[in-house]
Design a protein around this motif. Structure first.
Motif, PDB file in Angstrom:
ATOM      1  N   GLN A   1      86.528  84.482  64.732  1.00  0.00           N
ATOM      2  CA  GLN A   1      86.966  85.431  65.381  1.00  0.00           C
ATOM      3  C   GLN A   1      88.138  85.188  66.283  1.00  0.00           C
ATOM      4  O   GLN A   1      88.892  86.193  66.544  1.00  0.00           O
ATOM      5  CB  GLN A   1      85.887  85.816  66.734  1.00  0.00           C
ATOM      6  CG  GLN A   1      84.424  86.344  66.396  1.00  0.00           C
ATOM      7  CD  GLN A   1      84.786  87.592  65.896  1.00  0.00           C
ATOM      8  OE1 GLN A   1      85.653  88.425  65.938  1.00  0.00           O
ATOM      9  NE2 GLN A   1      83.391  88.314  65.443  1.00  0.00           N
TER      10      GLN A   1
ATOM     11  N   LEU B   1      91.952  85.385  66.776  1.00  0.00           N
ATOM     12  CA  LEU B   1      93.220  86.640  66.407  1.00  0.00           C
ATOM     13  C   LEU B   1      93.993  85.446  65.452  1.00  0.00           C
ATOM     14  O   LEU B   1      94.581  86.041  64.653  1.00  0.00           O
ATOM     15  CB  LEU B   1      93.697  86.820  67.497  1.00  0.00           C
ATOM     16  CG  LEU B   1      94.691  87.978  67.433  1.00  0.00           C
ATOM     17  CD1 LEU B   1      94.240  89.096  66.522  1.00  0.00           C
ATOM     18  CD2 LEU B   1      95.506  88.309  68.677  1.00  0.00           C
TER      19      LEU B   1
ATOM     20  N   LYS C   1      92.992  85.170  61.878  1.00  0.00           N
ATOM     21  CA  LYS C   1      92.973  86.327  61.263  1.00  0.00           C
ATOM     22  C   LYS C   1      94.531  86.492  60.615  1.00  0.00           C
ATOM     23  O   LYS C   1      94.618  87.050  59.668  1.00  0.00           O
ATOM     24  CB  LYS C   1      92.631  87.466  61.938  1.00  0.00           C
ATOM     25  CG  LYS C   1      90.831  87.459  62.262  1.00  0.00           C
ATOM     26  CD  LYS C   1      90.531  88.569  63.334  1.00  0.00           C
ATOM     27  CE  LYS C   1      89.348  88.534  63.782  1.00  0.00           C
ATOM     28  NZ  LYS C   1      88.860  89.507  64.778  1.00  0.00           N
TER      29      LYS C   1
ATOM     30  N   ARG D   1      87.546  96.920  57.829  1.00  0.00           N
ATOM     31  CA  ARG D   1      87.927  96.294  58.799  1.00  0.00           C
ATOM     32  C   ARG D   1      88.807  96.984  59.646  1.00  0.00           C
ATOM     33  O   ARG D   1      90.109  96.380  59.393  1.00  0.00           O
ATOM     34  CB  ARG D   1      87.797  94.873  58.837  1.00  0.00           C
ATOM     35  CG  ARG D   1      86.484  94.224  58.382  1.00  0.00           C
ATOM     36  CD  ARG D   1      86.479  92.893  58.162  1.00  0.00           C
ATOM     37  NE  ARG D   1      84.984  92.256  57.535  1.00  0.00           N
ATOM     38  CZ  ARG D   1      84.016  92.196  58.202  1.00  0.00           C
ATOM     39  NH1 ARG D   1      83.991  92.241  59.581  1.00  0.00           N
ATOM     40  NH2 ARG D   1      82.832  91.773  57.550  1.00  0.00           N
ATOM     41  N   GLU D   2      88.639  97.892  60.395  1.00  0.00           N
ATOM     42  CA  GLU D   2      90.128  98.417  61.030  1.00  0.00           C
ATOM     43  C   GLU D   2      90.788  97.424  62.041  1.00  0.00           C
ATOM     44  O   GLU D   2      92.031  97.606  61.963  1.00  0.00           O
ATOM     45  CB  GLU D   2      89.633  99.558  62.127  1.00  0.00           C
ATOM     46  CG  GLU D   2      89.035 100.782  61.240  1.00  0.00           C
ATOM     47  CD  GLU D   2      88.708 101.959  62.177  1.00  0.00           C
ATOM     48  OE1 GLU D   2      89.382 102.191  63.327  1.00  0.00           O
ATOM     49  OE2 GLU D   2      87.850 102.954  61.741  1.00  0.00           O
ATOM     50  N   ASP D   3      90.103  96.468  62.635  1.00  0.00           N
ATOM     51  CA  ASP D   3      90.833  95.577  63.182  1.00  0.00           C
ATOM     52  C   ASP D   3      91.810  94.837  62.651  1.00  0.00           C
ATOM     53  O   ASP D   3      93.265  94.511  62.970  1.00  0.00           O
ATOM     54  CB  ASP D   3      90.040  94.681  64.244  1.00  0.00           C
ATOM     55  CG  ASP D   3      88.914  93.666  63.296  1.00  0.00           C
ATOM     56  OD1 ASP D   3      88.633  94.392  62.130  1.00  0.00           O
ATOM     57  OD2 ASP D   3      88.628  92.647  63.533  1.00  0.00           O
ATOM     58  N   ILE D   4      91.534  94.208  61.438  1.00  0.00           N
ATOM     59  CA  ILE D   4      92.264  93.506  60.612  1.00  0.00           C
ATOM     60  C   ILE D   4      93.345  94.400  59.882  1.00  0.00           C
ATOM     61  O   ILE D   4      94.619  94.041  59.565  1.00  0.00           O
ATOM     62  CB  ILE D   4      91.427  92.820  59.611  1.00  0.00           C
ATOM     63  CG1 ILE D   4      90.235  91.743  60.523  1.00  0.00           C
ATOM     64  CG2 ILE D   4      92.340  91.495  58.744  1.00  0.00           C
ATOM     65  CD1 ILE D   4      89.487  90.914  59.445  1.00  0.00           C
TER      66      ILE D   4
ATOM     67  N   LYS E   1      94.949  97.052  61.257  1.00  0.00           N
ATOM     68  CA  LYS E   1      95.844  97.154  62.165  1.00  0.00           C
ATOM     69  C   LYS E   1      96.612  95.634  62.361  1.00  0.00           C
ATOM     70  O   LYS E   1      98.012  96.031  62.293  1.00  0.00           O
ATOM     71  CB  LYS E   1      95.040  97.323  63.550  1.00  0.00           C
ATOM     72  CG  LYS E   1      94.669  98.608  63.748  1.00  0.00           C
ATOM     73  CD  LYS E   1      93.908  98.856  65.296  1.00  0.00           C
ATOM     74  CE  LYS E   1      93.208 100.077  65.353  1.00  0.00           C
ATOM     75  NZ  LYS E   1      92.640 100.081  66.771  1.00  0.00           N
ATOM     76  N   LEU E   2      96.208  94.527  62.136  1.00  0.00           N
ATOM     77  CA  LEU E   2      96.768  93.308  62.317  1.00  0.00           C
ATOM     78  C   LEU E   2      97.815  93.272  60.929  1.00  0.00           C
ATOM     79  O   LEU E   2      98.987  93.081  61.104  1.00  0.00           O
ATOM     80  CB  LEU E   2      95.827  92.095  62.206  1.00  0.00           C
ATOM     81  CG  LEU E   2      95.422  91.955  63.517  1.00  0.00           C
ATOM     82  CD1 LEU E   2      94.388  90.810  63.427  1.00  0.00           C
ATOM     83  CD2 LEU E   2      96.376  91.445  64.713  1.00  0.00           C
TER      84      LEU E   2
END
Length: 663
Positions: free
Chosen positions: A270, A272, A275, A307-310, A312-313
């Motif tokens: 998890q 950050l 990732k 995976r929206e969070d990744i 965005k990154l």
């Protein structure tokens, strides 16, 4: 003066020399065959056609038997074993036809025999050849569940010879597919051994171990938990460390291993920083000029997919810019080209911000160019990318995708010889035709409707389903003239046949198409009454017999739209809901109202709302029929339904029924 070079002997001549009784002649012939075929698929194919593989496999078998003869010259025999194994490995390397030929010639078991030879060079040659075979999907599957096989595998992994231990890892990568096999390997301590190879093995051993670990982890959170937990120690740290290794392939494989862990057990990794590190490393690996660069975008896709969070990154890391840059560089290897397009597709699959970036960089022009590429895989990937980008409601509303640059090449792909391309092109056009402007005529003018109707007759269910999906979207909110154009091509008999298609996915899309056809204008409702009501009858039969909620939802919404019409239309719907008296028909409606699927309950209640509209002359009689069937009573039990839509419409029906004196 330089000496003249000797031309390589022709394949036929070499094959004749392989049959020589002189060991030295045979060894030289084997070496020359090897030198001619290494990295040359054309040469490999030429030798295959002449029967070279069975000839070499025969030499291997005879020489392996000769090892048992104490009177033979072991040095000559070992040389022949090494060279014949090397030739067979060369045929198998990256060439499935060669792998199949080696297996058909019965060489596999004899190559395994070489692993127990006392000569290290023979063992190494045999292991190398077997590793080449195990790079192919055609390699024999290894049964880990048999004790003797597991013991043999452990002996391979424990070998000091890196090709032998690498072979063990390759066997795991190829053969480990089920959770039972994964557990058996874990219980046998295989992960401990692979972890030791990660920390102290050679480059080849590390890479092979990373692939094997990923195979054991895939979709198995239990094994991952044990691996990452205190039982084993710090093996996960070893994998994390290797993402920064000096060798590109090792970095890629370490990233892929961590992605498998992340996708299987999201609560791991998890952090950050990890990732972000994975994103940056994979984007850097895109620049690798070889196989690593070709595979990097596929690994990147598996990292960011859904995976929206990744995503965005990745957007913050300028992923779209970098992928765009690679497309701009000119001719790409087909595998690299495909991977970059799929990576862009995943980047644009969820976030409007990613799609906006994609469109602002004018990547769309490069993707549409890929629609005409020679590679079917590239064409498929380009269609998938377009499908993701054209999910943008903002740009669909503005009509930015309904233009000749996009529509014409997509329609041309409807006739592509590759089914996968056809399906992908249909998937893309499904979005494009949801155009909220009046420019749908472009699609008609280039023959799109006729092509979709033809594809709806395809032998492939995926093609039929996607063609109907596109037609459904095309008639969504369309004016009556466009609907008539579509219906005239389809015909009532064809559409009713598709509603009763053997495949549920086709049934669902056919019903959804009817739902959109009869939506809106009251004149549109007449489509279901064409040819003596063939379509309406087909809907009724499907609702009567189908057990799938998806089919029930689309069928009920189609009837709901018909029931929004005049008195004749409403009575026709009642006839489909109650073609005869009896418990069977009562349970059919009650079953939908009792469904766990809120959408099916909503569609059913909404149909009842339209049937009992107080302004309709026959509403009272229909309500009485519904009451006698136990439906009104069931609705009273649904006033506090967990779904708000259902609750509101139930109360509407009950309110309407009170107007007719029902309490």
């Amino acid at each position: 003066m330089p000496s003249a070079t000797v031309n390589s002997r022709r394949p036929i001549e070499l094959l004749s020399r392989l049959a020589s009784d002189e060991p030295e002649v045979k060894v030289r012939a084997l070496r020359e065959v090897k030198n001619q075929i290494i990295g040359n698929r054309t040469k490999k194919l030429s030798f295959l056609k002449l029967g070279a593989v069975p000839a070499v496999a025969g030499i291997l078998a005879d020489s392996a038997d000769d090892v048992m003869d104490s009177n033979c010259d072991n040095n000559n025999v070992n040389n022949i074993l090494v060279q014949s194994a090397t030739v067979l490995g060369s045929f198998a390397c990256g060439f499935d036809a060669g792998v199949q030929a080696v297996l058909d010639a019965g060489a596999f078991l004899n190559l395994l025999r070489l692993l127990s030879n006392s000569n290290e060079k023979v063992v190494d040659a045999g292991a190398r050849a077997l590793r080449m075979i195990y790079q192919s999907k055609l390699a024999p599957k290894y049964d880990f569940l048999q004790r003797k096989n597991m013991e043999f595998l452990i002996s391979l992994l424990n070998s000091e010879n890196e090709n032998v231990s690498g072979l063990g890892a390759s066997i795991i990568t190829h053969s480990c597919k089920t959770s039972l096999e994964q557990k058996a390997l874990f219980d046998a301590g295989i992960l401990r051994k692979l972890d030791s190879l990660l920390e102290g093995g050679s480059l080849s051993q590390r890479d092979a171990s990373l692939e094997s670990i990923a195979a054991i982890f895939k979709n198995n959170p239990e094994v991952i938990s044990k691996f990452a937990g205190p039982e084993i120690g710090r093996p996960l740290s070893s994998v994390i460390d290797l993402v920064k290794d000096r060798y590109p392939r090792t970095r890629l494989l370490a990233c892929m291993c961590l992605i498998v862990i992340r996708n299987t057990s999201p609560h791991f990794l998890q952090d950050l920083g990890i990732k972000t590190t994975l994103i940056h490393i994979l984007l850097e690996l895109l620049d690798d000029p070889g196989q690593v660069g070709y595979e990097a975008p596929f690994a990147f896709s598996s990292l960011i997919a859904q995976r929206e969070d990744i995503q965005k990154l990745a957007l913050e890391a300028n992923a779209i810019d970098k992928l765009h840059h690679h497309l701009q560089k000119g001719p790409l290897h087909p595998r690299h080209y495909e991977g970059i397009l799929l990576a862009l597709a995943d980047m644009c699959s969820k976030l409007e911000s990613c799609r906006s970036k994609f469109l602002s960089l004018q990547v769309l022009n490069l993707v549409t160019d890929a629609l005409t590429d020679n590679s079917a895989d590239v064409r498929t990937a380009a269609c998938i990318c377009l499908k993701s980008v054209t999910r943008s409601i903002k740009n669909l509303s503005a009509g930015h995708f309904m233009n000749e640059i996009i529509v014409i090449p997509l329609v041309q792909l409807f006739l592509d010889p590759s089914t996968s391309v056809q399906v992908a092109a249909l998937g893309a056009i499904c979005n494009v035709v949801v155009d909220f402007t009046t420019r749908k005529s472009i699609f008609i003018q280039c023959g799109g409707i006729k092509q979709l109707v033809e594809l709806a007759k395809s032998m492939e269910s995926a093609v039929r389903s996607n063609a109907l999906w596109a037609l459904k979207n095309f008639v969504f909110l369309a004016d009556n003239r466009l609907k008539e154009d579509v219906f005239s091509e389809l015909t009532a008999s064809m559409l009713s046949s598709l509603i009763c298609d053997p495949e549920p996915c086709v049934q669902e899309q056919a019903l959804a198409l009817v739902r959109n056809l009869v939506d809106g204008y009251i004149n549109s409702i007449e489509f279901v009454f064409a040819e003596d009501g063939l379509i309406l009858g087909a809907i009724g039969r499907q609702l009567q017999s189908s057990s799938k909620a998806e089919i029930g939802i689309q069928g009920m919404y189609a009837l709901c739209n018909v029931a929004s019409g005049n008195e004749f239309h409403k009575e026709a719907v009642m006839h489909q809901l109650f073609p005869q008296t009896g418990d069977k028909n009562q349970s059919y409606m009650i079953k939908f109202l009792l469904s766990n699927d809120s959408q099916l309950r909503t569609a059913t209640v909404w149909t009842i709302v339209n049937l009992t509209c107080p302004s309709s002359p026959g509403a009272s009689g229909r309500l009485e029929k519904l009451r006698n069937a136990g439906i009104v009573s069931q609705l009273k039990n649904m006033v506090n339904d967990s779904c708000v839509d259902v609750k509101l419409r139930v109360r509407t029906v009950l309110g309407q029924s009170m107007g007719f004196g029902d309490n």
